[in-house]
Design an enzyme around this catalytic site. Structure first.
Site, PDB file in Angstrom:
ATOM      1  N   SER A 119     -32.930 -21.789  13.919  1.00 29.33           N
ATOM      2  CA  SER A 119     -32.180 -22.902  14.480  1.00 29.33           C
ATOM      3  C   SER A 119     -30.920 -22.994  13.631  1.00 29.33           C
ATOM      4  O   SER A 119     -30.959 -23.382  12.458  1.00 29.33           O
ATOM      5  CB  SER A 119     -32.989 -24.201  14.397  1.00 29.33           C
ATOM      6  OG  SER A 119     -32.286 -25.253  14.993  1.00 29.33           O
ATOM      7  N   ASP A 150     -20.752 -16.908  11.932  1.00 27.15           N
ATOM      8  CA  ASP A 150     -19.559 -17.699  12.229  1.00 27.15           C
ATOM      9  C   ASP A 150     -19.814 -18.719  13.327  1.00 27.15           C
ATOM     10  O   ASP A 150     -19.265 -19.827  13.305  1.00 27.15           O
ATOM     11  CB  ASP A 150     -18.364 -16.807  12.577  1.00 27.15           C
ATOM     12  CG  ASP A 150     -18.673 -15.733  13.613  1.00 27.15           C
ATOM     13  OD1 ASP A 150     -19.839 -15.606  14.038  1.00 27.15           O
ATOM     14  OD2 ASP A 150     -17.743 -14.991  13.985  1.00 27.15           O
ATOM     15  N   LEU A 182     -17.570 -12.734  17.706  1.00 26.53           N
ATOM     16  CA  LEU A 182     -18.239 -12.902  18.993  1.00 26.53           C
ATOM     17  C   LEU A 182     -19.550 -13.669  18.835  1.00 26.53           C
ATOM     18  O   LEU A 182     -20.365 -13.339  17.974  1.00 26.53           O
ATOM     19  CB  LEU A 182     -18.521 -11.540  19.633  1.00 26.53           C
ATOM     20  CG  LEU A 182     -17.293 -10.765  20.111  1.00 26.53           C
ATOM     21  CD1 LEU A 182     -17.703  -9.366  20.572  1.00 26.53           C
ATOM     22  CD2 LEU A 182     -16.565 -11.514  21.221  1.00 26.53           C
ATOM     23  N   GLU A 363     -28.220 -37.561   7.142  1.00 26.75           N
ATOM     24  CA  GLU A 363     -29.677 -37.438   7.248  1.00 26.75           C
ATOM     25  C   GLU A 363     -30.150 -36.012   7.455  1.00 26.75           C
ATOM     26  O   GLU A 363     -31.258 -35.658   7.031  1.00 26.75           O
ATOM     27  CB  GLU A 363     -30.198 -38.337   8.371  1.00 26.75           C
ATOM     28  CG  GLU A 363     -30.140 -39.822   8.066  1.00 26.75           C
ATOM     29  CD  GLU A 363     -28.787 -40.449   8.346  1.00 26.75           C
ATOM     30  OE1 GLU A 363     -28.612 -41.638   8.028  1.00 26.75           O
ATOM     31  OE2 GLU A 363     -27.899 -39.743   8.884  1.00 26.75           O
TER      32      GLU A 363
END
Length: 620
Positions: A119, A150, A182, A363
């Site tokens: 994630s 990036d 990309l 947070e």
């Protein structure tokens, strides 16, 4: 590096590219092009700068390497093959397969992986926590290296991380940003504008170093410069080419997250020189002190606060007193989100400022820092208003995948908070935290229970969430009472009970008041204090159903979905009990501002509503 070392890096980078293609093509999925762009960066890091003993992954002085761009796992696992901890068969034939440890994105099932990533925007924030531990707790010279993509620099959490790294002067942290232009569906926000990247990094207090990400000598110099930093985090901004080394794919859109077909893979591997068996020995950790400055002391005497029966105490206040008492245990660390005077976490800071970290109103970084500190074996308590953990929910979810050992304390929950209104009322937190893998959810009703559970949290592995209340409520449990995880407390129970009232936290007090009124009406009820919402006391619920004919009134200061009511129903789903006759009282509308008692009543969860529901179930 000398010429021979740079030549080793060149050969290693080629092998990393070949192996990234081989394992992803064999699996039929993966992200080889994202791996190829960073191969030169990681080859130089691995061969010359990552100080790591691979036979002792828990060695305190080892550096840490986190792939924040976790989709580049083919590259990470190829690095593991190059140092000899993963063999060729495992890399090529198990990657992304059912039950294998080389998952599509890295997880700590591998002993060399600190945290689960994938994630985007989380690896660097987690690394801040590890670096905090290195500088202020362990006080050891290890360095924390993070490979970032990036695309993930569009995440605000990246900049929260750099901001806090700068604030805490974490010169032991380096982010290496693979700027390959990309993303998944096309160009990234800044493409190859490395100067804008540099300006942003500098604005957040970091030291930017711009390099050609395929110039081995320049990479070596940048990594050396990064380790030499003392009080400033470094961001190496490496301009790279996606799919570097495969001419027919270099800098071409449409190949993100796609394995090369076998024929194309064969051509690419041939162009890269074919499979090799380059082995590298990473630099050894430095000699000298190899143990953390802090020695855990889980056996230290902890004198919890005690309270008189009937004394009016807010559970958030009791948490503050209890966590201050836990300062006697040197492994306890506390972090807060600039509300420590309300959560009462500041009580810990008053007695142990050296193990207290202020994360301000950030947070996501609050939770990430807790995860990073836990990597180093400390037990972090992270506190804020319960509602604000929603901002960091994905970090909590990923902490579950990491099987992190962290404690979360959310105050000011439910409509009970009063006049501040719905934006400040956590009415979804129980559902959210119950859904996290491996989590434990606790909701004490009085100060005695809160203090005891705070101590219990310190000794309970996993993600443990404590929900505290803003207002003061009477102490109902004597000093010395025990509150095991998975337990409950029973009030007014008898063999002829007609109804059971199930509450937790503030609603327990409403249930007790309702029980007194119902007794005056001749209706016998038992009250269950479900202070442990996950795991819930199934045995107590089953017994209540058998005695009352499954007449239950469940009351919660929470929306009806996913909270205490859901926990009760899930526990009874397959139980051998009479047909359920349950009244579920919860907050079903959008609250407004008002006095706590007014809001509880308006939400239908006050004692008079409980009495009415119980009378209905009892046939009155």
């Amino acid at each position: 590096m000398n010429d021979d070392q740079l030549d080793l890096c060149r050969r290693l980078a080629g092998q990393l590219r070949v192996d990234s293609i081989r394992c992803s093509t064999s699996a039929g999925s993966g992200h080889p092009t994202s791996s190829l762009s960073a191969a030169d960066l990681m080859a130089v890091l691995l061969a010359g700068h990552l100080r790591y003993d691979w036979d002792q992954p828990d060695l305190p002085v080892n550096d840490h390497l986190i792939f924040s761009k976790g989709h580049a796992s083919p590259l990470l696992y190829s690095m593991y093959r190059a140092v000899g901890v993963v063999d060729e068969d495992e890399l090529i034939n198990t990657y992304r397969r059912l039950g294998a440890r080389l998952a599509g994105h890295p997880t700590p099932v591998l002993p060399w992986v600190d945290v689960a990533t994938g994630s985007l925007g989380q690896g660097l924030p987690d690394a801040v926590g590890i670096a905090l531990a290195g500088r202020y707790l362990d006080r050891l010279p290890y360095h924390v290296w993070v490979l970032c993509g990036d695309s993930e620099t569009a995440e605000g959490s990246i900049w929260e991380a750099l901001d806090k790294a700068s604030y805490y002067k974490l010169g032991n942290l380096t982010a290496i940003v693979d700027i390959n232009r990309l993303g998944q569906r096309g160009p990234t926000e800044l493409e190859w504008d490395v100067e804008r990247y540099a300006a942003r990094a500098e604005a957040f207090g970091a030291r930017p170093i711009v390099v050609d990400g395929h110039d081995l000598g320049a990479i070596d110099a940048a990594l050396s410069q990064a380790r030499s930093a003392t009080d400033v985090p470094t961001v190496i901004l490496a301009k790279t080419i996606k799919a570097k080394g495969v001419p027919e794919l270099e800098d071409k859109n449409g190949w993100h997250g796609k394995a090369l077909p076998p024929e194309m893979a064969e051509r690419a591997i041939a162009a890269l020189g074919g499979p090799t068996s380059v082995r590298v020995t990473t630099p050894a950790p430095p000699p000298g002190r190899a143990v953390p400055a802090i020695t855990p002391d889980p056996g230290a005497a902890v004198v919890l606060p005690s309270y008189e029966l009937g004394e009016m105490v807010a559970t958030r206040v009791a948490f503050g007193a209890a966590i201050a008492a836990l300062a006697a245990r040197t492994e306890i660390v506390v972090l807060d989100g600039e509300v420590g005077n309300s959560t009462h976490a500041e009580e810990f800071a008053k007695v142990c400022p050296e193990r207290y970290f202020e994360m301000f109103i950030a947070e996501q970084q609050l939770v990430a820092s807790a995860v990073g500190v836990a990597v180093r074996g400390y037990i972090p308590f992270a506190s804020t208003f319960a509602v604000f953990f929603s901002r960091a929910y994905d970090f909590i979810r990923m902490a579950g995948i990491s099987q992190a050992n962290i404690r979360l304390v959310g105050s000011h929950a439910g409509v009970e908070i009063g006049e501040d209104g719905p934006s400040q009322m956590a009415l979804e937190d129980l559902a959210a935290l119950r859904d996290v893998y491996g989590s434990i959810v606790l909701y004490p009703a009085d100060a005695t229970c809160t203090a005891r559970l705070t101590l219990t949290m310190a000794d309970t592995d996993g993600i443990v969430y404590l929900r505290t209340t803003r207002g003061a409520y009477p102490v109902i449990y004597p000093d010395g009472e025990t509150f095991p995880v998975g337990g409950s407390k029973l009030h007014h129970a008898g063999p002829e009970d007609q109804v059971a009232l199930v509450g937790a936290g503030v609603t327990l007090h409403e249930c007790l008041a309702a029980a007194d009124e119902l007794a005056g009406l001749g209706i016998k009820v038992r009250v269950i204090d479900a202070y442990s919402i996950k795991p819930i006391d199934r045995a107590a619920l089953v017994e209540a159903c058998k005695v009352t004919g499954s007449r239950l009134v469940v009351v919660e200061d929470h929306y009806p979905e996913g909270g205490l009511g859901s926990a009760v129903l899930e526990a009874l789903a397959n139980a051998s009990v009479p047909a359920l006759r349950i009244a579920h009282l919860a907050v079903r509308g959008l609250p407004t501002s008002g006095k706590p008692a007014e809001l509880l009543d308006a939400a239908g969860i006050s004692s008079r509503h409980i009495v009415a529901a119980a009378r209905g179930l009892a046939g009155q």
